[in-house]
Design a protein around this motif. Structure first.
Motif, mmCIF file in Angstrom:
data_model
loop_
_atom_site.group_PDB
_atom_site.id
_atom_site.type_symbol
_atom_site.label_atom_id
_atom_site.label_comp_id
_atom_site.label_asym_id
_atom_site.label_seq_id
_atom_site.Cartn_x
_atom_site.Cartn_y
_atom_site.Cartn_z
ATOM 1 N N TRP A 1 0.830 -1.195 0.000
ATOM 2 C CA TRP A 1 0.000 0.000 0.000
ATOM 3 C C TRP A 1 0.868 1.249 0.000
ATOM 4 N N TYR B 1 1.079 3.996 -2.970
ATOM 5 C CA TYR B 1 0.259 5.189 -3.167
ATOM 6 C C TYR B 1 0.911 6.444 -2.594
ATOM 7 N N LEU C 1 -5.286 -2.448 -1.368
ATOM 8 C CA LEU C 1 -6.126 -1.787 -0.381
ATOM 9 C C LEU C 1 -7.441 -2.527 -0.242
ATOM 10 N N PHE D 1 -9.776 9.566 -2.850
ATOM 11 C CA PHE D 1 -8.437 9.002 -2.656
ATOM 12 C C PHE D 1 -7.538 9.320 -3.847
#
Length: 275
Positions: free
Chosen positions: A45, A48, A123, A134
């Protein structure tokens, strides 16, 4: 953003070094994890977080060039209000996705449900609107604050709208280099796919440069980038959907080039690269 550079060649060079360095600092442990070279693998993750590299780099350069006034001018360019039409332009990728979805559904193709817009790699599933927020914060604000918020106007001032935009596209493409070594979606690219990827970035850079110039704000670029990645970065934006959206971006970029005669909406004034 009249206070930001006393423009000179080293300014974009410093930004590029910072943007690449900050991004690749996050990507490096992920690359090593993918290669099985870390005893404790890094959580994927973290990928990101790479989107914030250009944002942080731009903040550093803006402060270094103009101190407090440079940062204020740069931030103002990111949130400068725009008319309703630019909000519509900003969400155009979602509108285009709705059109593609309708056409393909009517043609008998089985597509994923809209809820799958919230299914992102690495995610847990999230609501589609949360996924839009997001992507708008990571790819939208995180990247566009640097590419179109700082690098585009500087290179455009130094080399002209079209050449400056092509330079931004090359830098933007190179920034993605580590992703090809640890992201499954990138690692599977063959030579033709890589060429197509770079071509799509060039077309995207043309569209985003036009949005930045014609609106006078980075805000439409942030919205557009976030909306585009909401579709293409999710479970629904694959196969025919991805291909259709790519064709739309290419056609739109060609139209912008022809209509603006390569000026991409630029309204330059001497000595003011951020106008």
């Amino acid at each position: 953003m009249a206070q930001l550079p006393r423009v000179r060649a080293p300014t974009p060079v410093r930004f590029i070094i910072y943007a690449y360095g900050l991004t690749w600092l996050v990507a490096w442990p992920l690359l090593l994890s993918r290669a099985g070279m870390l005893r404790t693998p890094a959580p994927f993750w973290m990928h990101y977080l790479t989107g914030f590299g250009p944002l942080l780099a731009a903040a550093v350069v803006a402060y270094g060039e103009g101190e407090g006034s440079g940062v204020r001018a740069w931030v103002t360019s990111l949130v400068r209000p725009v008319s309703t039409i630019w909000w519509v332009v900003g969400i155009a990728p979602l509108v285009a996705y709705g059109m593609v979805d309708g056409v393909l559904t009517a043609s008998g193709y089985a597509l994923r449900p809209i809820a799958d817009l919230g299914r992102l790699s690495f995610l847990p599933p999230m609501p589609a609107l949360l996924a839009l927020l997001f992507w708008t914060l990571t790819s939208g604000l995180g990247e566009e604050a640097g590419w179109r918020g700082l690098l585009q106007p500087i290179l455009q001032h130094l080399y002209g709208p079209l050449r400056g935009t092509l330079m931004v596209a090359v830098v933007w493409a190179g920034w993605h280099a580590p992703f090809f070594f640890y992201l499954p979606s990138y690692a599977g690219f063959g030579p033709i796919a890589v060429v197509g990827f770079v071509a799509s970035l060039i077309c995207g850079a043309v569209l985003l440069a036009w949005m930045r110039n014609a609106s006078g704000s980075v805000l439409p670029c942030i919205l557009w980038h976030g909306a585009f990645n909401t579709v293409t970065g999710s479970a629904v934006g694959q196969g025919r959907v991805a291909a259709a959206l790519s064709v739309m971006v290419i056609v739109a970029a060609v139209v912008v080039l022809v209509v603006t005669r390569g000026r991409l909406g630029a309204r330059l004034s001497p000595g003011d690269p951020m106008s």
